[in-house]
Design an enzyme around this catalytic site. Structure first.
Site, PDB file in Angstrom:
ATOM      1  N   ASP A  28       0.724  -1.191  -0.182  1.00  0.00           N
ATOM      2  CA  ASP A  28       0.043   0.028   0.091  1.00  0.00           C
ATOM      3  C   ASP A  28       0.787   1.239   0.070  1.00  0.00           C
ATOM      4  OD1 ASP A  28      -3.025   1.260   1.951  1.00  0.00           O
ATOM      5  OD2 ASP A  28      -2.426   1.602  -0.170  1.00  0.00           O
ATOM      6  N   SER A  29       0.301   2.391  -0.525  1.00  0.00           N
ATOM      7  CA  SER A  29       1.086   3.481  -0.635  1.00  0.00           C
ATOM      8  C   SER A  29       1.431   4.513   0.400  1.00  0.00           C
ATOM      9  CB  SER A  29       0.428   4.295  -1.708  1.00  0.00           C
ATOM     10  OG  SER A  29      -0.909   4.460  -1.490  1.00  0.00           O
TER      11      SER A  29
ATOM     12  N   GLY B  95      -0.686   6.486   2.522  1.00  0.00           N
ATOM     13  CA  GLY B  95      -1.441   7.694   3.010  1.00  0.00           C
ATOM     14  C   GLY B  95      -2.388   7.090   3.907  1.00  0.00           C
TER      15      GLY B  95
ATOM     16  N   ASP C 132      -2.685   7.980  -2.421  1.00  0.00           N
ATOM     17  CA  ASP C 132      -4.090   8.500  -2.508  1.00  0.00           C
ATOM     18  C   ASP C 132      -4.321   9.161  -1.196  1.00  0.00           C
ATOM     19  OD1 ASP C 132      -4.135   6.081  -1.262  1.00  0.00           O
ATOM     20  OD2 ASP C 132      -6.231   5.680  -1.715  1.00  0.00           O
TER      21      ASP C 132
ATOM     22  N   GLN D 179     -11.608   6.430  -5.892  1.00  0.00           N
ATOM     23  CA  GLN D 179     -12.325   7.120  -4.669  1.00  0.00           C
ATOM     24  C   GLN D 179     -13.582   7.499  -5.100  1.00  0.00           C
ATOM     25  OE1 GLN D 179     -11.335   6.896  -1.812  1.00  0.00           O
ATOM     26  NE2 GLN D 179      -9.085   6.086  -2.065  1.00  0.00           N
TER      27      GLN D 179
ATOM     28  N   GLY E  26     -11.608   3.794  -0.393  1.00  0.00           N
ATOM     29  CA  GLY E  26     -12.824   4.490   0.202  1.00  0.00           C
ATOM     30  C   GLY E  26     -13.786   3.626   0.775  1.00  0.00           C
TER      31      GLY E  26
ATOM     32  N   ASP F 223      -7.549  -7.913   0.664  1.00  0.00           N
ATOM     33  CA  ASP F 223      -6.539  -8.017   1.883  1.00  0.00           C
ATOM     34  C   ASP F 223      -7.124  -7.767   3.071  1.00  0.00           C
ATOM     35  OD1 ASP F 223      -6.378  -4.683   1.699  1.00  0.00           O
ATOM     36  OD2 ASP F 223      -5.057  -5.401   3.345  1.00  0.00           O
TER      37      ASP F 223
ATOM     38  N   CYS G 202     -11.396 -28.660   7.987  1.00  0.00           N
ATOM     39  CA  CYS G 202     -10.031 -27.691   7.604  1.00  0.00           C
ATOM     40  C   CYS G 202      -8.726 -28.790   8.075  1.00  0.00           C
ATOM     41  CB  CYS G 202      -9.939 -26.524   8.669  1.00  0.00           C
ATOM     42  SG  CYS G 202      -8.629 -25.785   8.307  1.00  0.00           S
TER      43      CYS G 202
ATOM     44  N   CYS H 249      -5.807 -27.656   8.337  1.00  0.00           N
ATOM     45  CA  CYS H 249      -4.666 -26.948   9.008  1.00  0.00           C
ATOM     46  C   CYS H 249      -4.037 -27.686  10.202  1.00  0.00           C
ATOM     47  CB  CYS H 249      -4.857 -25.591   9.265  1.00  0.00           C
ATOM     48  SG  CYS H 249      -5.541 -25.223  10.666  1.00  0.00           S
TER      49      CYS H 249
ATOM     50  N   CYS I 111      -6.291 -27.746  13.416  1.00  0.00           N
ATOM     51  CA  CYS I 111      -7.258 -28.642  13.356  1.00  0.00           C
ATOM     52  C   CYS I 111      -7.101 -30.170  13.191  1.00  0.00           C
ATOM     53  CB  CYS I 111      -8.179 -28.192  11.819  1.00  0.00           C
ATOM     54  SG  CYS I 111      -8.933 -26.408  12.133  1.00  0.00           S
TER      55      CYS I 111
ATOM     56  N   HIS J 288      -4.715 -21.255  11.295  1.00  0.00           N
ATOM     57  CA  HIS J 288      -6.283 -21.650  11.203  1.00  0.00           C
ATOM     58  C   HIS J 288      -6.826 -20.570  10.104  1.00  0.00           C
ATOM     59  CE1 HIS J 288      -9.963 -23.123  10.669  1.00  0.00           C
ATOM     60  NE2 HIS J 288     -10.353 -21.978  11.413  1.00  0.00           N
TER      61      HIS J 288
HETATM   62  C1  LIG Z   1      -3.664  -3.777   6.043  1.00  0.00           C
HETATM   63  N1  LIG Z   1      -4.388  -3.226   5.066  1.00  0.00           N
HETATM   64  C2  LIG Z   1      -5.611  -2.795   5.634  1.00  0.00           C
HETATM   65  C3  LIG Z   1      -3.632  -2.423   4.430  1.00  0.00           C
HETATM   66  C4  LIG Z   1      -3.817  -2.134   2.931  1.00  0.00           C
HETATM   67  S1  LIG Z   1      -5.445  -1.622   2.453  1.00  0.00           S
HETATM   68  C5  LIG Z   1      -5.627   0.124   3.264  1.00  0.00           C
HETATM   69  C6  LIG Z   1      -6.937   0.714   2.873  1.00  0.00           C
HETATM   70  C7  LIG Z   1      -7.883   0.166   3.377  1.00  0.00           C
HETATM   71  C8  LIG Z   1      -9.146   0.854   2.960  1.00  0.00           C
HETATM   72  N2  LIG Z   1     -10.297   0.502   3.613  1.00  0.00           N
HETATM   73  C9  LIG Z   1      -9.111   1.907   2.021  1.00  0.00           C
HETATM   74  C10 LIG Z   1      -7.860   2.228   1.532  1.00  0.00           C
HETATM   75  C11 LIG Z   1      -7.953   3.253   0.555  1.00  0.00           C
HETATM   76  O1  LIG Z   1      -8.889   4.061   0.285  1.00  0.00           O
HETATM   77  N3  LIG Z   1      -6.710   3.843  -0.063  1.00  0.00           N
HETATM   78  C12 LIG Z   1      -5.503   3.160   0.412  1.00  0.00           C
HETATM   79  N4  LIG Z   1      -4.030   3.512  -0.080  1.00  0.00           N
HETATM   80  N5  LIG Z   1      -5.538   2.226   1.438  1.00  0.00           N
HETATM   81  C13 LIG Z   1      -6.697   1.748   1.708  1.00  0.00           C
END
Ligand SMILES: CN(C)CCSCc1cc(N)cc2c(=O)[nH]c(N)nc12
Length: 372
Positions: free
Chosen positions: A92-93, A95, A146, A189, A216, A266, A304, A306, A309, A335
């Site tokens: 993830d970036s 922000g 973002d 978004q 978002g 994720d 399961c 694993c 289990c 698990h």
């Molecule tokens: C562990 N994860 C929760 C981290 C990766 S996903 C994080 C994450 C979660 C949600 N709900 C919205 C956004 C979003 O709008 N933008 C970015 N960049 N990341 C987001």
């Protein structure tokens, strides 16, 4: 070398069976990406994460830039080598994490300045620096920088936030270093507003990126509003590229979102709740702190395979949790990850066989199973 590409293999309603080809291997979709925030899936050896069926992990720019630092990881050979995971990694970036974790944050058109939640050091994160960090980490899939619009937001607030994210998406693309088999994903978004989601999608389409996420959402709106938004916003993204729903979710979220056309997920839920004694099973969720498990020698989940289990009883898991033993957190994490991968595998098979509706019905019936 492998070019980054998405193969759409089958469709059942809006649900898609696909395959993403990357420089670090193939990802069968729909896929769940375990979260490895600080270069580890907490409590798990990477080979055991792979054993559950995971084909891609998630990392975080924010956490790794603070500690141990992106330049240090690059000097040590990159994130794959550092954490001994040679399959794809999506990062993830940063922000989103700044807004949820950092102190004294300040947002401007340039980017965000903040103080580390670890030691109070001051940092500056811009689209350009986020791309540089993800490049230093060696991320297979880089996320555009973002702003995740908070929920609720007025249409005016959501429009201003989304438009800044779209300007940041352009800057992200301009700063992204293209490498064969690697990808930059754009982040849609627009909160819950159909016109804004469309405007965001049109701006992203101009960048012609190899994949996209729906951002978002999973920000407190609740499952129904999330599904209602997905009902119109997923189709706005190109059908020939992967669609990733960020931060989602609990099992019923995954089933509903797959049926609305999402390919990648994720969420910290399986790992975080595993450390908090909560287990997801084919017959609903259990909390192993509960004393009713103290004499129960049944497996946690009889569907399961694993280690938790197949080798241990609920009574033993309850004992480990009550005793605060590390193995309790390890086994429940293991698990839950295996359960999530089993759920995704089941959906991939159901889509391939055109029986996703029936799969969803059986899933919900099982969850209300009772007497677990
Ligand atoms: C562990 N994860 C929760 C981290 C990766 S996903 C994080 C994450 C979660 C949600 N709900 C919205 C956004 C979003 O709008 N933008 C970015 N960049 N990341 C987001």
């Amino acid at each position: 070398m492998t070019e980054f590409r998405y193969e759409l293999l089958a469709q059942d309603g809006k649900a898609r069976l696909g395959r993403i080809h990357t420089a670090h291997g193939v990802i069968d979709t729909p896929t769940f990406m375990p979260v490895g925030t600080a270069a580890t899936v907490k409590g798990m050896l990477p080979e055991n994460v792979a054993d559950t069926g995971a084909q891609i992990l998630l990392g975080n720019t924010y956490h790794l830039m603070l500690r141990p630092g992106a330049e240090r990881i690059a000097r040590l050979g990159g994130l794959h080598k550092f954490m001994n995971w040679d399959k794809p990694i999506l990062t993830d970036s940063g922000g989103y994490q700044v807004m949820s974790l950092a102190k004294l944050r300040k947002i401007t058109e340039e980017g965000v300045t903040f103080k580390s939640h670890i030691d109070g050091r001051k940092f500056n994160l811009t689209p350009e620096r986020s791309m540089e960090i993800q490049h230093l980490l060696g991320s297979t899939i880089t996320m555009a920088f973002d702003e995740c619009t908070p929920f609720p937001a007025t249409e005016k607030q959501a429009a201003e936030s989304m438009r800044m994210s779209m300007r940041w998406a352009k800057r992200s693309k301009d700063a992204f270093v293209e490498r064969e088999g690697y990808a930059l994903y754009g982040i849609q978004q627009g909160s819950v507003f159909e016109n804004l989601r469309r405007e965001s999608s049109e701006k992203l389409a101009e960048l012609d990126l190899p994949g996209h996420s729906v951002g978002g959402l999973a920000v407190g709106e609740g499952q129904q509003i999330m599904f209602d938004t997905l009902d119109f916003c997923v189709d706005m993204l190109p059908a020939n590229k992967p669609r990733y729903l960020m931060g989602v979710g609990k099992p019923s979220d995954l089933v509903g979102a797959v049926m609305r056309g999402i390919d990648q997920f994720d969420c910290v839920l399986p790992t975080r709740s595993g450390r908090n004694a909560q287990a997801f099973t084919h017959r609903g969720t259990l909390n192993l702190k509960n004393g009713r498990h103290r004499d129960d020698d049944r497996p946690l989940d009889d569907q399961c395979n694993c280690p938790a289990c197949t080798k241990y009883s609920r009574a033993y898991l309850h004992h480990l949790i009550k005793a605060g033993e590390i193995l309790g957190a390890v086994l429940l994490t293991w698990h839950n990850l295996a359960y999530y991968q089993d759920l995704m595998r089941g959906m991939r098979e159901a889509i391939a066989e055109g029986r996703m509706e029936a799969f969803a019905r059986d899933f919900h019936a099982g969850q209300e199973g009772g007497d677990i």
